[in-house]
Design a protein around this motif. Sequence first.
Motif, PDB file in Angstrom:
ATOM      1  N   THR A 263       0.862  -1.187   0.000  1.00  0.00           N
ATOM      2  CA  THR A 263       0.000   0.000   0.000  1.00  0.00           C
ATOM      3  C   THR A 263       0.898   1.237   0.000  1.00  0.00           C
ATOM      4  O   THR A 263       2.076   1.172   0.368  1.00  0.00           O
ATOM      5  N   PHE A 264       0.322   2.379  -0.358  1.00  0.00           N
ATOM      6  CA  PHE A 264       1.110   3.606  -0.352  1.00  0.00           C
ATOM      7  C   PHE A 264       1.450   4.028   1.072  1.00  0.00           C
ATOM      8  O   PHE A 264       0.646   3.903   1.988  1.00  0.00           O
ATOM      9  N   ALA A 265       2.674   4.545   1.229  1.00  0.00           N
ATOM     10  CA  ALA A 265       3.075   5.130   2.500  1.00  0.00           C
ATOM     11  C   ALA A 265       3.242   6.641   2.369  1.00  0.00           C
ATOM     12  O   ALA A 265       3.389   7.338   3.359  1.00  0.00           O
ATOM     13  N   GLU A 266       3.248   7.156   1.151  1.00  0.00           N
ATOM     14  CA  GLU A 266       3.300   8.599   0.906  1.00  0.00           C
ATOM     15  C   GLU A 266       2.463   8.899  -0.331  1.00  0.00           C
ATOM     16  O   GLU A 266       2.102   7.996  -1.094  1.00  0.00           O
ATOM     17  N   ASP A 267       2.121  10.162  -0.498  1.00  0.00           N
ATOM     18  CA  ASP A 267       1.300  10.562  -1.635  1.00  0.00           C
ATOM     19  C   ASP A 267       2.071  10.297  -2.932  1.00  0.00           C
ATOM     20  O   ASP A 267       3.136  10.871  -3.159  1.00  0.00           O
ATOM     21  N   PRO A 268       1.547   9.405  -3.791  1.00  0.00           N
ATOM     22  CA  PRO A 268       2.270   9.091  -5.029  1.00  0.00           C
ATOM     23  C   PRO A 268       2.106  10.151  -6.102  1.00  0.00           C
ATOM     24  O   PRO A 268       2.858  10.169  -7.074  1.00  0.00           O
ATOM     25  N   GLY A 269       1.127  11.054  -5.941  1.00  0.00           N
ATOM     26  CA  GLY A 269       0.874  12.086  -6.943  1.00  0.00           C
ATOM     27  C   GLY A 269       0.131  11.537  -8.151  1.00  0.00           C
ATOM     28  O   GLY A 269       0.056  10.330  -8.396  1.00  0.00           O
ATOM     29  N   SER A 270      -0.447  12.425  -8.918  1.00  0.00           N
ATOM     30  CA  SER A 270      -1.113  12.115 -10.199  1.00  0.00           C
ATOM     31  C   SER A 270      -2.203  11.054 -10.054  1.00  0.00           C
ATOM     32  O   SER A 270      -2.443  10.272 -10.967  1.00  0.00           O
ATOM     33  N   TYR A 271      -2.864  11.009  -8.879  1.00  0.00           N
ATOM     34  CA  TYR A 271      -3.979  10.090  -8.675  1.00  0.00           C
ATOM     35  C   TYR A 271      -3.616   8.629  -8.969  1.00  0.00           C
ATOM     36  O   TYR A 271      -4.404   7.877  -9.529  1.00  0.00           O
ATOM     37  N   VAL A 302       6.507   2.739   0.242  1.00  0.00           N
ATOM     38  CA  VAL A 302       5.321   1.876   0.294  1.00  0.00           C
ATOM     39  C   VAL A 302       5.384   1.020   1.564  1.00  0.00           C
ATOM     40  O   VAL A 302       6.455   0.756   2.103  1.00  0.00           O
ATOM     41  N   ASN A 303       4.205   0.637   2.033  1.00  0.00           N
ATOM     42  CA  ASN A 303       4.127  -0.325   3.140  1.00  0.00           C
ATOM     43  C   ASN A 303       4.073  -1.721   2.527  1.00  0.00           C
ATOM     44  O   ASN A 303       3.180  -2.016   1.716  1.00  0.00           O
ATOM     45  N   LEU A 304       5.015  -2.551   2.913  1.00  0.00           N
ATOM     46  CA  LEU A 304       5.179  -3.858   2.275  1.00  0.00           C
ATOM     47  C   LEU A 304       4.783  -4.969   3.255  1.00  0.00           C
ATOM     48  O   LEU A 304       5.272  -5.030   4.384  1.00  0.00           O
TER      49      LEU A 304
END
Length: 309
Positions: A263-271, A302-304
């Motif tokens: 899952t995301f751990a920071e804002d990846p940008g660009s939706y 990312v959270n792995l």
Amino acid sequence: MAQILRYRNNGVSKIRRGIMAAGQEIDTDELGVFDTDGKIRKGDNVSGYRFAGIAKHNAGADGEDDYLELEAGTPFEYPNAAAAQTDIGNMVYFSGSSALSMTPGNGVIAGEIIDVVAGVSWLIDPVVTGPVTVSGDMSRDAADSAVRPTTAGDAIETDDPAVEAAVLSLDDNKVEAKGTGTNVAVILKPKGNESVDVYNGKLYAEGAGADVDLDLQSKGAGVAKANGKRIVTSAVLISQETTDASGEIAVASMTSAGVVFATFAEDPGSYKAISDVICATGKVTVYATTGAARAALASKKVNLFVFSL
């Protein structure tokens, strides 16, 4: 064969009785043993034999009874021209047919040297053990040497559960905690600093170590289960990682058959949304999508979650 010189009665003499093994003969004053079937033979250096005593009469030959009485428990004098005072305290073992020496051989012990007539004989205090009966309530099976309760179905307990606080019982294929205590753990304690406890409906790691893994391992293709359901275990602790420019994260021992969730751990940008994780030897690659486009997620935290390598 060295003939026994004489008995020295110390008031604890006892008689043992048994049946000769097929084809075996023994003469008066020769040393007898129980074989692994519980039958009597002339003593010899054979693994599994146990000293039975000294024959009180001939047995086993043509015209002789197969039933034998043996003198047991009384120190006896055994001829040895090399006997020395320094031999006192040593154990003696069977070294051949009705013959003894201080060499352990196959460990068929006859007794302890308690006195010596130098250059003439040893006085031996016998060590006589039963080959079949362990106690009145326990017996050793002649075929497989297993020790079992004499009465089939009886439990084996470490102590009296009506008296002792903690007692371990083995009965009907169950290892069970008993005793007067309200809460009694079943502890599996190997040699070393770690153990496993079963207590209050829980299975947990114990021991002197600060961090002790509880490692459930199956045999072959089997899998660890609880209530019939497969246990999903984390092969690598949950961690937060940063992908490289190729969207890759190094994971030691990873294979192409791994099972990973990210899952995301920071804002990846660009939706962006994580679409999938591809496992390979020693690494995983995280992919993300923007709309219909799919590309490796480069340089993002990312959270792995690694479920299987």
